[in-house]
Motif scaffolding. Structure first.
Motif, PDB file in Angstrom:
ATOM      1  N   ASP A 180       0.812  -1.213   0.000  1.00  9.93           N
ATOM      2  CA  ASP A 180       0.000   0.000   0.000  1.00  9.93           C
ATOM      3  C   ASP A 180       0.846   1.265   0.000  1.00  9.93           C
ATOM      4  OD1 ASP A 180      -3.118  -0.845   1.126  1.00  9.93           O
ATOM      5  OD2 ASP A 180      -1.517  -2.292   1.263  1.00  9.93           O
ATOM      6  N   VAL A 181       2.063   1.181   0.556  1.00  4.30           N
ATOM      7  CA  VAL A 181       2.933   2.354   0.610  1.00  4.30           C
ATOM      8  C   VAL A 181       4.262   2.115  -0.097  1.00  4.30           C
ATOM      9  CG1 VAL A 181       4.094   4.013   2.125  1.00  4.30           C
ATOM     10  CG2 VAL A 181       1.846   3.106   2.768  1.00  4.30           C
ATOM     11  N   ILE A 182       4.879   0.949   0.146  1.00  6.86           N
ATOM     12  CA  ILE A 182       6.181   0.665  -0.464  1.00  6.86           C
ATOM     13  C   ILE A 182       6.112   0.764  -1.987  1.00  6.86           C
ATOM     14  CG2 ILE A 182       7.946  -1.095  -0.850  1.00  6.86           C
ATOM     15  CD1 ILE A 182       8.116  -0.044   1.946  1.00  6.86           C
ATOM     16  N   ASN A 183       5.066   0.192  -2.591  1.00  2.06           N
ATOM     17  CA  ASN A 183       4.965   0.222  -4.058  1.00  2.06           C
ATOM     18  C   ASN A 183       4.856   1.643  -4.584  1.00  2.06           C
ATOM     19  OD1 ASN A 183       4.983  -2.524  -3.769  1.00  2.06           O
ATOM     20  ND2 ASN A 183       3.052  -2.886  -4.839  1.00  2.06           N
ATOM     21  N   ALA A 184       4.119   2.472  -3.848  1.00  2.00           N
ATOM     22  CA  ALA A 184       3.983   3.869  -4.261  1.00  2.00           C
ATOM     23  C   ALA A 184       5.324   4.591  -4.185  1.00  2.00           C
ATOM     24  CB  ALA A 184       2.951   4.578  -3.393  1.00  2.00           C
ATOM     25  N   VAL A 185       6.078   4.364  -3.104  1.00  2.36           N
ATOM     26  CA  VAL A 185       7.384   5.002  -2.953  1.00  2.36           C
ATOM     27  C   VAL A 185       8.301   4.616  -4.106  1.00  2.36           C
ATOM     28  CG1 VAL A 185       9.476   5.089  -1.529  1.00  2.36           C
ATOM     29  CG2 VAL A 185       7.222   5.199  -0.436  1.00  2.36           C
ATOM     30  N   LEU A 186       8.315   3.327  -4.448  1.00  7.65           N
ATOM     31  CA  LEU A 186       9.178   2.870  -5.544  1.00  7.65           C
ATOM     32  C   LEU A 186       8.744   3.461  -6.880  1.00  7.65           C
ATOM     33  CD1 LEU A 186       9.567  -0.874  -4.500  1.00  7.65           C
ATOM     34  CD2 LEU A 186      11.305   0.915  -4.345  1.00  7.65           C
ATOM     35  N   ASN A 187       7.458   3.420  -7.152  1.00 10.69           N
ATOM     36  CA  ASN A 187       6.975   3.918  -8.439  1.00 10.69           C
ATOM     37  C   ASN A 187       7.102   5.429  -8.569  1.00 10.69           C
ATOM     38  OD1 ASN A 187       5.740   1.790 -10.317  1.00 10.69           O
ATOM     39  ND2 ASN A 187       4.943   1.169  -8.314  1.00 10.69           N
ATOM     40  N   ARG A 188       7.091   6.132  -7.449  1.00 15.64           N
ATOM     41  CA  ARG A 188       7.247   7.588  -7.502  1.00 15.64           C
ATOM     42  C   ARG A 188       8.704   8.004  -7.641  1.00 15.64           C
ATOM     43  NH1 ARG A 188       2.660   9.909  -3.178  1.00 15.64           N
ATOM     44  NH2 ARG A 188       0.925   8.686  -4.051  1.00 15.64           N
ATOM     45  N   THR A 189       9.606   7.038  -7.535  1.00 14.33           N
ATOM     46  CA  THR A 189      11.033   7.351  -7.662  1.00 14.33           C
ATOM     47  C   THR A 189      11.678   6.612  -8.825  1.00 14.33           C
ATOM     48  OG1 THR A 189      11.540   5.605  -6.048  1.00 14.33           O
ATOM     49  CG2 THR A 189      11.330   7.857  -5.202  1.00 14.33           C
ATOM     50  N   GLY A 190      10.846   6.009  -9.683  1.00 15.61           N
ATOM     51  CA  GLY A 190      11.389   5.283 -10.823  1.00 15.61           C
ATOM     52  C   GLY A 190      10.624   4.001 -11.076  1.00 15.61           C
ATOM     53  N   PHE A 191      11.351   2.938 -11.373  1.00 18.79           N
ATOM     54  CA  PHE A 191      10.748   1.638 -11.652  1.00 18.79           C
ATOM     55  C   PHE A 191      10.174   1.047 -10.365  1.00 18.79           C
ATOM     56  CE2 PHE A 191      11.193  -3.025 -12.121  1.00 18.79           C
ATOM     57  CZ  PHE A 191      10.415  -3.227 -13.241  1.00 18.79           C
ATOM     58  N   GLY A 192       9.018   0.365 -10.475  1.00 22.90           N
ATOM     59  CA  GLY A 192       8.410  -0.218  -9.287  1.00 22.90           C
ATOM     60  C   GLY A 192       7.461  -1.339  -9.626  1.00 22.90           C
ATOM     61  N   PRO A 193       6.908  -2.004  -8.603  1.00 16.24           N
ATOM     62  CA  PRO A 193       5.975  -3.109  -8.824  1.00 16.24           C
ATOM     63  C   PRO A 193       4.717  -2.651  -9.553  1.00 16.24           C
ATOM     64  CG  PRO A 193       6.764  -3.082  -6.554  1.00 16.24           C
ATOM     65  CD  PRO A 193       7.195  -1.792  -7.173  1.00 16.24           C
ATOM     66  N   ASP A 194       4.115  -3.578 -10.278  1.00 19.12           N
ATOM     67  CA  ASP A 194       2.847  -3.280 -10.945  1.00 19.12           C
ATOM     68  C   ASP A 194       1.702  -3.233  -9.944  1.00 19.12           C
ATOM     69  OD1 ASP A 194       3.401  -3.408 -14.021  1.00 19.12           O
ATOM     70  OD2 ASP A 194       4.526  -5.071 -13.159  1.00 19.12           O
ATOM     71  N   CYS A 195       1.755  -4.103  -8.933  1.00 24.42           N
ATOM     72  CA  CYS A 195       0.727  -4.119  -7.895  1.00 24.42           C
ATOM     73  C   CYS A 195       1.209  -4.970  -6.738  1.00 24.42           C
ATOM     74  CB  CYS A 195      -0.603  -4.662  -8.427  1.00 24.42           C
ATOM     75  SG  CYS A 195      -0.578  -6.443  -8.788  1.00 24.42           S
ATOM     76  N   GLY A 196       0.393  -5.032  -5.674  1.00 28.47           N
ATOM     77  CA  GLY A 196       0.647  -5.930  -4.566  1.00 28.47           C
ATOM     78  C   GLY A 196      -0.465  -6.959  -4.477  1.00 28.47           C
ATOM     79  N   ILE A 197      -0.540  -7.632  -3.330  1.00 22.50           N
ATOM     80  CA  ILE A 197      -1.649  -8.542  -3.054  1.00 22.50           C
ATOM     81  C   ILE A 197      -2.096  -8.348  -1.603  1.00 22.50           C
ATOM     82  CG2 ILE A 197      -0.938 -10.311  -4.700  1.00 22.50           C
ATOM     83  CD1 ILE A 197       0.041 -11.894  -2.130  1.00 22.50           C
ATOM     84  N   GLY A 198      -3.298  -8.858  -1.304  1.00 16.66           N
ATOM     85  CA  GLY A 198      -3.765  -8.870   0.079  1.00 16.66           C
ATOM     86  C   GLY A 198      -4.387  -7.567   0.524  1.00 16.66           C
TER      87      GLY A 198
END
Length: 355
Positions: free
Chosen positions: A140-158
């Protein structure tokens, strides 16, 4: 066209539970278990192979030595050429921390996830496999941090997906209908499920949006009542099995040629979880027409304080809440107000030393 290949890296409790669950499905033809400990990977792969086979499923499950810190990680990843990558790394999983001795809001542990996920990000990007990446470490937060700074996950689960079955089951029991006939749209951030999956009666919940329908009948009020009904729940290692089931639910949708409704957290740069339409072509946010995207985003961002976060900036900087700042100061003896890609490793080392 054959079935896709899945690579699972970081074989902790969640990765192992997900492996066991997805192996017992027809979704993947090949599942590769990657770990820096090859013996562990082989053991986990063989355990899943036997269990799945006993239930009538025989995907090809193999083990690979994969060290994300090693110089050959990107090369090996290209050689495996997975269609989907699942990762849930942490330097210290939540279940190893004695919360009777350490009182730290959830956000206080973020560096333990982000520091590793940032390394994964760089190595996966370098491999250039074009695989769909599911990042399951506080998505919910880690993916956003990564995607806002470059390459990141497409989504999470759960997370946002996990209370859905409670809603469907409760409405099905009350209305004596098939729970699968209950259609739910839920916008919620990570902290939300801990208030609705538990034995307490909570009137003050983190912000969320919900809509529930049975056929043409709007049962949203009933869904709200069900959410607030006490629901004793085991927050121990068994919880990983629930998240693994959410992962299987997501993978069925993400590998389908047709769009399927599901709920996913950590979609691209977005905070929190959303109802989506998912398929092998990607993920689209799927809000009811009466909800605006702006309202949904604001709802999830307003929920961050329940995890100990004041805000996440467009550049990925996380601002801790006062409670988190005070708890970190007490634990580490340092005044720490923010977290970023640049500071994650230093904060993670300080946390590991203290914990």
């Amino acid at each position: 066209m054959g079935k896709p290949t899945l690579l699972i890296v970081s074989m902790g409790e969640l990765g192992t539970s997900f492996l066991e669950a997805v192996a017992r499905t027809e979704i993947f033809e090949t599942i590769v278990v990657g770990s820096r400990d090859l013996t562990k990977a082989q053991q986990r792969a063989n355990n899943a192979l036997i269990g799945a086979g006993l239930e009538g499923y025989f995907p090809q499950i193999t083990a690979e030595h994969l060290d994300v810190a090693g110089p050959d990680f990107a090369t090996k990843l290209r050689a495996i050429s997975p269609d989907y990558i699942f990762s849930a790394p942490s330097l210290l999983p939540w279940w190893k921390v004695d919360d009777r001795k350490v009182q730290l809001p959830f956000a206080g542990y973020m560096a333990l996830h982000l520091s590793l996920m940032a390394i994964f990000r760089d190595k996966i990007e370098a491999a250039g496999t074009d695989a769909f990446w599911i990042g399951a470490s506080f998505p919910d937060v880690i993916n956003a941090v990564l995607n806002r700074t470059g390459f990141g996950p497409d989504c999470g689960i759960g997370n946002v997906q996990e209370p859905i079955a409670k809603i469907q089951s409760g409405i099905g029991k009350t209305l004596r209908c098939n729970p699968q006939d209950v259609r739910v749209h839920l916008v919620a951030q990570h902290a939300f499920e801990y208030f609705v999956l538990g034995d307490a009666t909570n009137t003050d919940l983190p912000p969320y949006l919900i809509k529930a329908m049975v056929g043409e009948r709007d049962v949203t009020d009933l869904a709200d009542q069900v959410l607030r009904t006490p629901f004793p729940f085991p927050y121990d290692l068994s919880f990983n099995r629930v998240t693994a089931s959410a992962g299987v639910n997501a993978m069925r949708a993400l590998t389908s040629p047709t769009k399927t409704p599901v709920h996913l957290p950590g979609v691209g740069p977005l905070i929190g979880g959303y109802p989506v339409m998912a398929s092998s072509a990607g993920v689209e946010i799927n809000l009811p027409p009466e909800w605006s995207m702006e309202h949904a985003i604001a709802t999830n961002e307003a929920s961050l304080k329940w995890d100990g976060i004041d805000a996440v900036e467009p550049d990925g900087t996380v601002h801790y809440s006062q409670k988190t700042r005070e708890a970190l100061h007490q634990l580490l003896g340092q005044r720490i107000e923010t977290l970023s890609i640049a500071t994650a490793d230093i904060q993670a080392k300080a946390l590991l030393s203290a914990l």
